[in-house]
Design a protein around this motif. Structure first.
Motif, PDB file in Angstrom:
ATOM      1  N   THR A   8      46.065  12.763  14.702  1.00  0.00           N
ATOM      2  CA  THR A   8      47.066  12.606  13.645  1.00  0.00           C
ATOM      3  C   THR A   8      46.627  11.541  12.637  1.00  0.00           C
ATOM      4  N   CYS A  37      45.446  16.674  12.011  1.00  0.00           N
ATOM      5  CA  CYS A  37      46.310  17.812  12.341  1.00  0.00           C
ATOM      6  C   CYS A  37      47.638  17.692  11.599  1.00  0.00           C
ATOM      7  N   ALA A  38      48.275  18.828  11.415  1.00  0.00           N
ATOM      8  CA  ALA A  38      49.547  18.871  10.696  1.00  0.00           C
ATOM      9  C   ALA A  38      50.697  18.614  11.660  1.00  0.00           C
ATOM     10  N   THR A  50      51.451  14.216   4.755  1.00  0.00           N
ATOM     11  CA  THR A  50      50.045  14.625   4.792  1.00  0.00           C
ATOM     12  C   THR A  50      49.225  13.952   3.697  1.00  0.00           C
ATOM     13  N   LEU A  74      45.575  21.251   8.174  1.00  0.00           N
ATOM     14  CA  LEU A  74      46.654  20.925   7.244  1.00  0.00           C
ATOM     15  C   LEU A  74      47.029  22.134   6.386  1.00  0.00           C
ATOM     16  N   SER A  77      49.751  27.066   8.950  1.00  0.00           N
ATOM     17  CA  SER A  77      51.140  26.869   9.348  1.00  0.00           C
ATOM     18  C   SER A  77      51.245  26.868  10.873  1.00  0.00           C
ATOM     19  N   SER A  80      49.221  22.602  15.337  1.00  0.00           N
ATOM     20  CA  SER A  80      47.776  22.435  15.120  1.00  0.00           C
ATOM     21  C   SER A  80      47.040  22.582  16.453  1.00  0.00           C
TER      22      SER A  80
END
Length: 214
Positions: A8, A37-38, A50, A74, A77, A80
């Motif tokens: 993250t 990661c998203a 982000t 990122l 959808s 992640s």
């Protein structure tokens, strides 16, 4: 070789950079990709948006020509999942060894990851192990460790995936969660952050409250 370091990075700190530099040195890499990661599958969603996380990463890696960003997670959808990124990388580079750099905490819970055994067949796992850290695995993960572990990093260049290497690391206690707690009290310069990241956090008044997504 392709080397990926996911996380993250909320915020990216000197511990992350230290891990990545040790990996570059051990494997004589030309490039290591930080892959933010998203929506992490195993952690709470990042509290910082982000755009800020990418900006801090860019600031942190700017002095190092061998560090780059891979932003594929990122742009995707949903959660992640590392598996999806590694499948994409493997499809694009069918004959190239892929290194996936993780910390000891992540390795000890690897068997809780989405299709973790498929991950081990797509890449080599490189685990950054600081002197005091213990391997705490059992069952199928222990069996994988016994079967896949190698003691010579050069062995990872002789096949495209499937090996496990524990990378000896320097002790540098830096955890994003603790840094966030410290920044909540004061977002002034933090000794565990690169100067450029501290300046960015101060400039944008980040991490001063729990809902700091602006």
């Amino acid at each position: 070789m392709i080397a990926i370091f996911g996380g993250t990075f909320d915020p990216v700190h000197l511990g992350h950079l230290n891990m990545a530099k040790q990996c570059v040195s051990a494997f004589n890499l030309n490039t290591l990709y930080f892959m933010p990661c998203a929506l992490p599958a195993h952690k709470a969603a990042p509290g910082i948006n982000t755009q800020h996380r990418v900006a801090m990463l860019n600031a942190a890696i700017a002095p190092y020509p061998f560090f780059k960003l891979d932003l594929r997670e990122l742009k995707r959808s949903g959660p992640s999942y590392s598996l999806l990124s590694l499948q994409e990388l493997r499809a694009a580079h069918p004959t190239t060894p892929i290194l996936f750099l993780i910390g000891m905490d992540s390795f000890n819970s690897l068997d809780q990851w989405h299709q973790w055994q498929a991950i081990t067949q797509l890449c080599h796992i490189v685990v950054y192990q600081r002197p005091a850290q213990q391997r705490n695995v059992s069952g199928e993960l222990h069996a994988y460790m016994q079967q896949a572990q190698v003691d010579d990093p050069s062995a990872l260049g002789h096949s495209i995936a499937g090996k496990l290497y524990f990378l000896p690391g320097e002790p540098l206690d830096a955890a994003s969660s603790i840094i966030r707690q410290q920044l909540k009290k004061t977002n002034k310069k933090n000794e565990l952050l690169p100067d450029a990241v501290s300046q960015y956090i101060q400039q944008h008044a980040l991490y001063l409250n729990d809902d700091n997504t602006h």
